[in-house]
Design a protein around this motif. Structure first.
Motif, short mmCIF file in Angstrom:
data_model
loop_
_atom_site.label_atom_id
_atom_site.label_comp_id
_atom_site.label_asym_id
_atom_site.label_seq_id
_atom_site.Cartn_x
_atom_site.Cartn_y
_atom_site.Cartn_z
N THR A 178 0.83 -1.22 0.00
CA THR A 178 0.00 0.00 0.00
C THR A 178 0.86 1.26 0.00
O THR A 178 0.61 2.20 -0.77
CB THR A 178 -0.95 0.01 1.22
OG1 THR A 178 -1.70 -1.20 1.23
CG2 THR A 178 -1.92 1.19 1.14
N ASP A 179 1.89 1.28 0.84
CA ASP A 179 2.77 2.45 0.89
C ASP A 179 3.58 2.59 -0.39
O ASP A 179 3.78 3.70 -0.91
CB ASP A 179 3.72 2.33 2.10
CG ASP A 179 2.98 2.53 3.41
OD1 ASP A 179 1.92 3.18 3.41
OD2 ASP A 179 3.45 2.02 4.45
N ARG A 180 4.07 1.46 -0.92
CA ARG A 180 4.84 1.50 -2.17
C ARG A 180 3.98 2.05 -3.31
O ARG A 180 4.44 2.85 -4.13
CB ARG A 180 5.32 0.09 -2.54
CG ARG A 180 6.49 -0.43 -1.72
CD ARG A 180 7.08 -1.64 -2.40
NE ARG A 180 8.07 -2.30 -1.56
CZ ARG A 180 8.79 -3.36 -1.95
NH1 ARG A 180 8.63 -3.85 -3.17
NH2 ARG A 180 9.66 -3.90 -1.13
N GLU A 215 1.28 3.95 -3.07
CA GLU A 215 0.95 5.35 -2.84
C GLU A 215 2.10 6.25 -3.27
O GLU A 215 1.88 7.32 -3.85
CB GLU A 215 0.61 5.59 -1.37
CG GLU A 215 0.11 7.02 -1.11
CD GLU A 215 -0.26 7.24 0.34
OE1 GLU A 215 -1.24 7.95 0.59
OE2 GLU A 215 0.46 6.72 1.23
N ASP A 216 3.34 5.82 -3.03
CA ASP A 216 4.52 6.60 -3.42
C ASP A 216 4.60 6.79 -4.93
O ASP A 216 5.20 7.75 -5.42
CB ASP A 216 5.80 5.92 -2.92
CG ASP A 216 5.94 5.99 -1.41
OD1 ASP A 216 5.24 6.84 -0.79
OD2 ASP A 216 6.70 5.19 -0.83
N GLU A 217 3.99 5.85 -5.68
CA GLU A 217 4.03 5.94 -7.15
C GLU A 217 2.70 6.41 -7.74
O GLU A 217 2.44 6.23 -8.94
CB GLU A 217 4.43 4.59 -7.74
CG GLU A 217 5.85 4.19 -7.35
CD GLU A 217 6.42 3.08 -8.21
OE1 GLU A 217 5.94 2.91 -9.35
OE2 GLU A 217 7.35 2.40 -7.75
N GLY A 218 1.84 7.02 -6.89
CA GLY A 218 0.64 7.68 -7.40
C GLY A 218 -0.64 6.87 -7.39
O GLY A 218 -1.67 7.31 -7.93
N TYR A 219 -0.62 5.69 -6.78
CA TYR A 219 -1.85 4.88 -6.70
C TYR A 219 -2.65 5.30 -5.47
O TYR A 219 -2.08 5.37 -4.36
CB TYR A 219 -1.51 3.39 -6.57
CG TYR A 219 -0.83 2.78 -7.77
CD1 TYR A 219 -1.55 2.00 -8.68
CD2 TYR A 219 0.54 2.96 -7.99
CE1 TYR A 219 -0.92 1.43 -9.77
CE2 TYR A 219 1.17 2.38 -9.08
CZ TYR A 219 0.43 1.62 -9.97
OH TYR A 219 1.06 1.05 -11.04
N ARG A 277 -4.78 5.05 -2.17
CA ARG A 277 -4.81 4.00 -1.15
C ARG A 277 -6.08 3.14 -1.22
O ARG A 277 -6.01 1.91 -1.07
CB ARG A 277 -4.66 4.61 0.25
CG ARG A 277 -3.29 5.17 0.52
CD ARG A 277 -3.14 5.69 1.95
NE ARG A 277 -2.83 4.62 2.88
CZ ARG A 277 -1.60 4.20 3.14
NH1 ARG A 277 -0.56 4.72 2.49
NH2 ARG A 277 -1.40 3.24 4.01
N SER A 333 -5.55 0.54 -3.95
CA SER A 333 -4.57 -0.47 -3.52
C SER A 333 -5.19 -1.44 -2.52
O SER A 333 -4.98 -2.66 -2.59
CB SER A 333 -3.35 0.20 -2.89
OG SER A 333 -2.77 1.14 -3.78
#
Length: 432
Positions: free
Chosen positions: A128-130, A132-136, A138, A141
């Motif tokens: 989830t964090d990975r 979010e860092d690339e624009g997805y 939450r 995800s």
């Protein structure tokens, strides 16, 4: 008296559930009340106690605590990150690649651990964090992680398939169910990836960096021994080298050695891991105890036969009957945990579908997939709450992005229902 007993059983059961009584207690209390309607107090209480005790007096059920412990060891043993990295090296460079990584990693981890909860927790906490860092977003995800985690309940080793084998009264073997789960489980994963791909293109999610073949090989080597567990366990069962219960014990030893080899588990952590798995096992076994008592009551009151006669007399079209059973199981899955649902509704619906020519193994896969969908839906969807909790967002925010993925799962369910070869091709190929 028969009709009154059935009414009392179902009214008391659903009434207790509606009042917020835990499922296992609801099953036990409603079963006891119904038995006491027909039998004097002391023999009635004795009968319930005996049925609860003999219900778990099964060598096959010993596989469950072992697989639970193996899953807990895998969860703590650094397996999740290795599987995620391997999945990322395979599909991470595609448009919306991290969505495929999430799905593939959840499928692999769920299959290895045999637990949808463990997959949702382990993969979701990392991905989830990975993402979010690339624009997805939450919620997206979390929705993908929630649905993908259930594939491990179809792809063996799966505790719920062992429970179904028990509930079927020997009509379906564990080995046949394990082999039958592969194609449907993979098909669900592919369907989820297709939905994710459509959404990724529409929202223009980022693609990952292309990786070299040497990187893929390196990540595969790191994940190799984790992946090997699948072939050791299922291959051993299919070849007749060991039973499902013996395979579960081997899985514990394998997971323990792997955890120590990776340096992710120490002797100091073992008591905590064993205690956690013991608590999970206790909950599952208590559910099985009470559910087996209710299943015996069904036989005592001839409920399966009554249901079979009613459906066959009322609805003449087999396709309509299969759709009605699917709809019932989908509704049941929204408010009842998977284990008691399998134990309670298998004796009711299995005679119906068998009388219409459906293979018990085929029906087992249909039932499990139905209940997998229920795990992702409110009000009692276990995986829904675990996935939302891990993603640190409210359940209400997950519902909308969850809908297309649930639609994909229902589509696969219909395919499996009406094209039996999807579930039965592999068992027939292996002569099971």
């Amino acid at each position: 008296m028969e009709v009154i007993s059935i009414i009392l059983l179902f009214v008391s059961f659903f009434g207790l559930l509606g009042y917020g009584v835990p499922v296992a207690y609801s099953i036990g209390i409603s079963t006891t009340l119904t038995i006491l309607l027909n039998i004097a107090f002391l023999p009635g209480i004795t009968t319930v106690s005996q049925r609860m005790t003999t219900g778990i007096d099964s060598f096959s059920l010993l596989a469950i605590p072992f697989f639970v412990l193996a899953g807990e060891l895998m969860n703590q043993g650094g397996v999740a990150n290795r599987l995620i990295n391997f999945a990322k090296s395979l599909v991470g460079s595609l448009p919306g690649g991290l969505a495929y990584v999430n799905t593939l990693a959840a499928m692999l981890f769920g299959a290895i651990s045999g637990s949808a909860v463990a997959a949702a927790s382990a993969i979701g906490s990392v991905m989830t964090d990975r993402m979010e860092d690339e624009g997805y977003p939450r919620p997206f995800s979390a929705a993908l992680n929630i649905t993908a985690s259930t594939t491990g309940l179809l792809i063996p080793p799966s505790n719920v398939l062992i429970v179904y084998a028990l509930a079927s009264g020997g009509a379906a073997s564990v080995a046949a169910l394990f082999i039958a789960g592969y194609l449907p489980g993979i098909l669900v994963g592919v369907a989820l990836m297709v939905v994710a791909a459509v959404i990724a293109r529409k929202r223009k999610f980022a693609s990952g960096e292309r990786v070299k073949l040497s990187t893929v090989w390196q990540d595969f080597r790191k994940a190799f021994f984790s992946l090997l567990m699948l072939f050791v366990i299922v291959g051993g069962i299919v070849k007749g080298i060991f039973t499902a219960t013996e395979a579960a014990a081997i899985a514990v030893l394998y997971a323990l050695i792997l955890g120590f080899a990776y340096g992710a588990i120490t002797m100091k952590q073992l008591p905590k891991i064993i205690l956690a798995s013991a608590k999970t096992t206790a909950v599952v076994m208590f559910l099985i105890c009470t559910s087996m008592a209710m299943s015996w009551l069904f036989s005592f009151e001839s409920i399966p036969q009554l249901m079979t006669d009613f459906l066959l007399d009322t609805v003449s079209n087999p396709i309509l009957i299969f759709l009605l059973i699917n709809l019932t199981l989908l509704v049941v899955g929204t408010f009842m945990d998977m284990t008691p649902a399998v134990l309670i509704f298998t004796p009711i619906f299995l005679p119906v579908v068998v009388s219409l020519g459906m293979d018990p193994v085929h029906f087992g896969i249909i039932m499990v997939l139905n209940l997998c969908i229920g795990l992702c839906t409110p009000p009692v969807g276990t995986i829904l709450f675990v996935g939302a909790g891990v993603a640190k967002i409210s359940v209400s925010k997950v519902i909308k992005p969850l809908l297309p993925f649930l639609g994909a799962m229902v589509f696969v369910l219909m395919l499996i229902t009406f094209f039996e070869d999807i579930a039965l091709w592999l068992p027939r190929a292996f002569g099971l």
